[in-house]
Write an enzyme that holds these catalytic residues in place. Structure first.
Site, mmCIF file in Angstrom:
data_model
loop_
_atom_site.group_PDB
_atom_site.id
_atom_site.type_symbol
_atom_site.label_atom_id
_atom_site.label_comp_id
_atom_site.label_asym_id
_atom_site.label_seq_id
_atom_site.Cartn_x
_atom_site.Cartn_y
_atom_site.Cartn_z
ATOM 1 N N THR A 1 -22.826 20.541 41.255
ATOM 2 C CA THR A 1 -22.671 20.998 42.510
ATOM 3 C C THR A 1 -21.618 20.203 43.169
ATOM 4 O O THR A 1 -21.559 18.879 42.915
ATOM 5 C CB THR A 1 -23.692 21.197 43.135
ATOM 6 O OG1 THR A 1 -23.410 21.463 44.551
ATOM 7 C CG2 THR A 1 -24.725 20.065 42.952
ATOM 8 N N GLU B 1 -22.312 19.339 45.810
ATOM 9 C CA GLU B 1 -23.091 18.675 47.032
ATOM 10 C C GLU B 1 -23.129 17.173 46.470
ATOM 11 O O GLU B 1 -23.377 16.047 47.108
ATOM 12 C CB GLU B 1 -24.646 19.164 46.893
ATOM 13 C CG GLU B 1 -24.571 20.250 48.089
ATOM 14 C CD GLU B 1 -24.834 19.670 49.427
ATOM 15 O OE1 GLU B 1 -25.649 18.694 49.503
ATOM 16 O OE2 GLU B 1 -24.043 20.200 50.082
ATOM 17 N N TYR C 1 -31.710 16.944 47.189
ATOM 18 C CA TYR C 1 -31.076 17.852 46.187
ATOM 19 C C TYR C 1 -29.915 17.403 45.684
ATOM 20 O O TYR C 1 -29.899 17.366 44.147
ATOM 21 C CB TYR C 1 -30.544 19.003 46.752
ATOM 22 C CG TYR C 1 -29.686 20.158 46.187
ATOM 23 C CD1 TYR C 1 -30.259 21.047 45.207
ATOM 24 C CD2 TYR C 1 -28.360 20.211 46.332
ATOM 25 C CE1 TYR C 1 -29.625 21.862 44.711
ATOM 26 C CE2 TYR C 1 -27.828 20.970 45.803
ATOM 27 C CZ TYR C 1 -28.159 21.893 44.654
ATOM 28 O OH TYR C 1 -27.247 22.723 44.020
ATOM 29 N N LYS D 1 -29.323 16.442 41.729
ATOM 30 C CA LYS D 1 -28.555 16.897 40.888
ATOM 31 C C LYS D 1 -27.514 15.834 40.357
ATOM 32 O O LYS D 1 -26.792 16.072 39.017
ATOM 33 C CB LYS D 1 -27.435 18.047 41.693
ATOM 34 C CG LYS D 1 -28.138 19.317 41.889
ATOM 35 C CD LYS D 1 -27.789 20.251 40.696
ATOM 36 C CE LYS D 1 -28.466 21.624 40.868
ATOM 37 N NZ LYS D 1 -28.592 22.591 39.850
HETATM 38 P P1 NAP Z 1 -30.850 30.409 43.589
HETATM 39 O O1 NAP Z 1 -30.359 31.885 43.567
HETATM 40 O O2 NAP Z 1 -31.561 29.817 44.407
HETATM 41 O O3 NAP Z 1 -31.605 30.555 42.089
HETATM 42 C C1 NAP Z 1 -32.537 29.443 41.700
HETATM 43 C C2 NAP Z 1 -33.279 29.780 40.482
HETATM 44 O O4 NAP Z 1 -34.129 28.819 40.168
HETATM 45 C C3 NAP Z 1 -34.303 31.083 40.546
HETATM 46 O O5 NAP Z 1 -34.086 31.935 39.755
HETATM 47 C C4 NAP Z 1 -35.567 30.398 40.765
HETATM 48 O O6 NAP Z 1 -36.850 31.208 40.262
HETATM 49 C C5 NAP Z 1 -35.397 29.136 39.572
HETATM 50 N N1 NAP Z 1 -36.252 28.282 39.640
HETATM 51 C C6 NAP Z 1 -36.841 27.689 40.739
HETATM 52 N N2 NAP Z 1 -37.476 26.668 40.529
HETATM 53 C C7 NAP Z 1 -37.851 26.885 38.993
HETATM 54 C C8 NAP Z 1 -38.497 26.568 38.286
HETATM 55 N N3 NAP Z 1 -39.724 25.329 38.572
HETATM 56 N N4 NAP Z 1 -38.761 26.683 36.751
HETATM 57 C C9 NAP Z 1 -37.848 27.773 36.597
HETATM 58 N N5 NAP Z 1 -36.897 28.369 37.476
HETATM 59 C C10 NAP Z 1 -37.063 28.027 38.610
HETATM 60 O O7 NAP Z 1 -29.526 29.502 43.014
HETATM 61 P P2 NAP Z 1 -28.029 29.953 42.712
HETATM 62 O O8 NAP Z 1 -27.379 30.184 43.881
HETATM 63 O O9 NAP Z 1 -28.041 31.331 41.713
HETATM 64 O O10 NAP Z 1 -27.583 28.920 42.085
HETATM 65 C C11 NAP Z 1 -27.905 28.643 40.538
HETATM 66 C C12 NAP Z 1 -27.631 27.134 40.230
HETATM 67 O O11 NAP Z 1 -26.476 26.693 40.538
HETATM 68 C C13 NAP Z 1 -28.597 26.155 40.907
HETATM 69 O O12 NAP Z 1 -28.902 25.235 40.049
HETATM 70 C C14 NAP Z 1 -27.870 25.606 42.008
HETATM 71 O O13 NAP Z 1 -28.463 24.666 42.351
HETATM 72 C C15 NAP Z 1 -26.505 25.551 41.527
HETATM 73 N N6 NAP Z 1 -25.388 25.575 42.408
HETATM 74 C C16 NAP Z 1 -25.124 26.706 43.061
HETATM 75 C C17 NAP Z 1 -24.182 26.618 44.059
HETATM 76 C C18 NAP Z 1 -24.138 27.972 44.840
HETATM 77 O O14 NAP Z 1 -23.145 27.934 46.074
HETATM 78 N N7 NAP Z 1 -24.662 29.223 44.653
HETATM 79 C C19 NAP Z 1 -23.212 25.785 44.005
HETATM 80 C C20 NAP Z 1 -23.306 24.908 43.035
HETATM 81 C C21 NAP Z 1 -24.403 24.712 42.170
HETATM 82 P P3 NAP Z 1 -37.559 32.079 41.490
HETATM 83 O O15 NAP Z 1 -36.839 33.291 41.595
HETATM 84 O O16 NAP Z 1 -38.753 32.505 40.644
HETATM 85 O O17 NAP Z 1 -37.751 31.098 42.771
HETATM 86 O O1 G4F Z 2 -25.634 27.591 53.206
HETATM 87 P P1 G4F Z 2 -25.932 26.352 53.140
HETATM 88 O O2 G4F Z 2 -27.479 26.092 53.180
HETATM 89 O O3 G4F Z 2 -25.374 25.783 51.881
HETATM 90 P P2 G4F Z 2 -25.088 24.109 51.225
HETATM 91 O O4 G4F Z 2 -25.857 23.296 51.862
HETATM 92 O O5 G4F Z 2 -23.671 23.745 51.484
HETATM 93 O O6 G4F Z 2 -25.728 24.120 49.816
HETATM 94 C C1 G4F Z 2 -25.095 25.231 48.778
HETATM 95 O O7 G4F Z 2 -24.137 25.058 48.214
HETATM 96 C C2 G4F Z 2 -24.053 23.847 47.341
HETATM 97 C C3 G4F Z 2 -22.586 23.544 46.613
HETATM 98 O O8 G4F Z 2 -21.852 22.950 47.572
HETATM 99 C C4 G4F Z 2 -25.188 24.100 46.276
HETATM 100 F F1 G4F Z 2 -25.297 23.145 45.507
HETATM 101 C C5 G4F Z 2 -26.585 24.499 47.042
HETATM 102 O O9 G4F Z 2 -27.330 24.911 45.903
HETATM 103 C C6 G4F Z 2 -26.325 25.573 47.736
HETATM 104 O O10 G4F Z 2 -26.010 26.756 47.136
HETATM 105 O O11 G4F Z 2 -25.328 25.451 54.444
HETATM 106 C C7 G4F Z 2 -23.848 25.191 54.436
HETATM 107 C C8 G4F Z 2 -23.839 24.508 55.757
HETATM 108 C C9 G4F Z 2 -24.414 23.343 55.870
HETATM 109 O O12 G4F Z 2 -23.389 22.505 56.408
HETATM 110 C C10 G4F Z 2 -25.507 23.573 56.990
HETATM 111 O O13 G4F Z 2 -26.012 22.507 57.751
HETATM 112 O O14 G4F Z 2 -23.877 25.482 56.739
HETATM 113 C C11 G4F Z 2 -24.893 24.841 57.812
HETATM 114 N N1 G4F Z 2 -25.625 25.383 58.615
HETATM 115 C C12 G4F Z 2 -25.624 25.555 59.812
HETATM 116 N N2 G4F Z 2 -26.662 26.300 60.295
HETATM 117 C C13 G4F Z 2 -26.698 25.945 58.298
HETATM 118 C C14 G4F Z 2 -27.313 26.803 59.361
HETATM 119 N N3 G4F Z 2 -27.190 26.409 56.908
HETATM 120 C C15 G4F Z 2 -28.330 27.217 56.885
HETATM 121 N N4 G4F Z 2 -28.825 27.331 55.515
HETATM 122 N N5 G4F Z 2 -28.901 27.698 57.764
HETATM 123 C C16 G4F Z 2 -28.526 27.354 59.046
HETATM 124 O O15 G4F Z 2 -29.067 28.024 60.078
#
Ligand code: NAP
Ligand code: G4F
Length: 341
Positions: free
Chosen positions: A130, A132, A154, A158
């Site tokens: 990520t 992050e 987190y 990661k």
């Molecule tokens: P997400 O929607 O939060 O999905 C997370 C998944 O992990 C869910 O299916 C959840 O299952 C499963 N999980 C949580 N705890 C578990 C455990 N103990 N054992 C097995 N499964 C478990 O995340 P996403 O946005 O699809 O992201 C996919 C991956 O990419 C994650 O690793 C995230 O950190 C990474 N990532 C995401 C972004 C982004 O912007 N979306 C960016 C960079 C990296 P349940 O439904 O049962 O909770």
């Molecule tokens: O949407 P966020 O919670 O995503 P964040 O923290 O960027 O993390 C996501 O992206 C990562 C990749 O860079 C992934 F690895 C991670 O798993 C996840 O998918 O927050 C985005 C921004 C932050 O700066 C947060 O402080 O939005 C700001 N924010 C402001 N108000 C808020 C809020 N975020 C959330 N969730 N809720 C608020 O009310």
């Protein structure tokens, strides 16, 4: 002779990326297996309806035995580790659990692969790294060579998973790649993340179901893309002869304020300020102020490029939430015509 059907195991199948990736792989003719946790996961039915071709296997990243059994049962060509505690704010509340699942969970899965594969080098591995990791960024835009400085439990978990994946690649000759993905969103994004929180609230405000929206830090900037584009990049990484690490990003960065501009404009509201409140509860102990990725390597080596623009993404999410929320409007009682005099 018919080509041999490839087999893939996806952890995190119930999450945003898991669903898009499973759809992509099923479309490519893969036999897809998804790891699902818990004794009665409420999302099982949704996955079964959306992806009837996918076989769900019970397992948890916190439980080594279940991972060995899952990998052994499906004998995959490719394993995509998408499961994680993925919400940054939550990771501050449960840092130990986050370390166990998001960090050590990757190690358990790598070891399960090592045990089942017995050094044959047949199973390829994708680790969901990520942006992050860059945290308090040392340079902009961020590339595969930018040093890491994670800012949350987190991010730290990661970082462990990322380095462990590289270590297993170097130690055991495993075809293991890390995708360093910048934020990617979609109509399937969880409601805890800021983009979905905004688009859902905008739809509800437009429909008169909600008055205002409370947010934390409005100044941070993110490189937001569409999740459907990013899963193509994950797959492409595992098709390369050599494993490697790649940044997937759009190369653009936007503030939360810009996201609000577009989301409210999509429902005809030009000034969002009267509707948005700032609330300390949504501030984080440490913030990642700016993420801005450079996807040059992915473009050059994988031929990967995002197709959905930032305005298209916001519009797609608002449109989807308008549809969902409009089904919640209480219907007025309309008496049957026989009762109308
Ligand atoms: P997400 O929607 O939060 O999905 C997370 C998944 O992990 C869910 O299916 C959840 O299952 C499963 N999980 C949580 N705890 C578990 C455990 N103990 N054992 C097995 N499964 C478990 O995340 P996403 O946005 O699809 O992201 C996919 C991956 O990419 C994650 O690793 C995230 O950190 C990474 N990532 C995401 C972004 C982004 O912007 N979306 C960016 C960079 C990296 P349940 O439904 O049962 O909770
Ligand atoms: O949407 P966020 O919670 O995503 P964040 O923290 O960027 O993390 C996501 O992206 C990562 C990749 O860079 C992934 F690895 C991670 O798993 C996840 O998918 O927050 C985005 C921004 C932050 O700066 C947060 O402080 O939005 C700001 N924010 C402001 N108000 C808020 C809020 N975020 C959330 N969730 N809720 C608020 O009310």
């Amino acid at each position: 002779m018919a080509p041999v059907q490839k087999r893939a195991l996806i952890t995190g199948i119930t999450g945003q990326d898991g669903l898009y990736l499973a759809e992509l792989l099923v479309g490519k003719g893969y036999q897809v297996f998804g790891l699902i946790r818990g004794q009665n996961n409420p999302k099982r039915e949704m996955v079964e309806q959306l992806l009837p071709a996918v076989e769900l296997l019970e397992g948890d990243l916190g439980d080594m035995t279940s991972l060995v059994e899952a990998v052994n049962y499906c004998q995959p060509d490719e394993v995509y580790n998408l499961a994680a505690i993925s919400f940054v704010a939550f990771s501050f509340k449960q840092p130990e659990h986050t370390g166990n699942i998001t960090g050590l969970g990757a190690l358990r899965l790598l070891d399960a692969i090592r045990i089942v594969d017995e050094g044959k080098g047949r199973i390829r591995y994708y680790q969901a790294s990520t942006s992050e990791l860059f945290g308090k960024v040392r340079e902009t835009p961020q590339t595969e060579l930018t040093p890491f400085h994670p800012r949350s439990p987190y991010g730290v978990a990661k970082a462990y998973a990322h380095h462990m994946t590289v270590n297993y690649r170097e130690s055991y000759n495993l075809h293991a790649s890390c995708g360093i993905l910048f934020n990617h969103e979609s109509p399937r994004r969880g409601h805890e993340f800021v983009t979905r929180k905004i688009t859902s609230a905008v739809a509800r405000i437009k429909l008169g179901l909600q008055d205002s929206l409370s947010l934390g830090n409005l100044d941070s900037k993110r490189d937001w893309g569409f999740a459907g584009d990013y899963v193509r990049g994950m797959w492409a990484m595992l098709q390369q002869d050599e494993p490697d690490d790649y940044v997937l990003a759009t190369g653009e960065t936007h503030s939360i304020g810009e996201f609000l501009d577009l989301a409210f404009a999509a429902v005809g509201i030009e000034d969002w300020k009267p509707y948005v409140k700032q609330d300390q509860r949504f501030m984080r102990p440490a913030e990642v102020d700016l993420l801005h990725g450079d996807p040059t390597k992915a473009k050059k080596v994988l031929g990967w490029e995002p197709e959905v623009s930032f305005p298209q993404l916001v519009e797609m999410m608002v449109e989807n939430d308008l549809q969902i929320e409009s089904t919640r409007i209480p219907r007025q009682f309309v008496p049957p015509t026989s009762l109308v005099r």
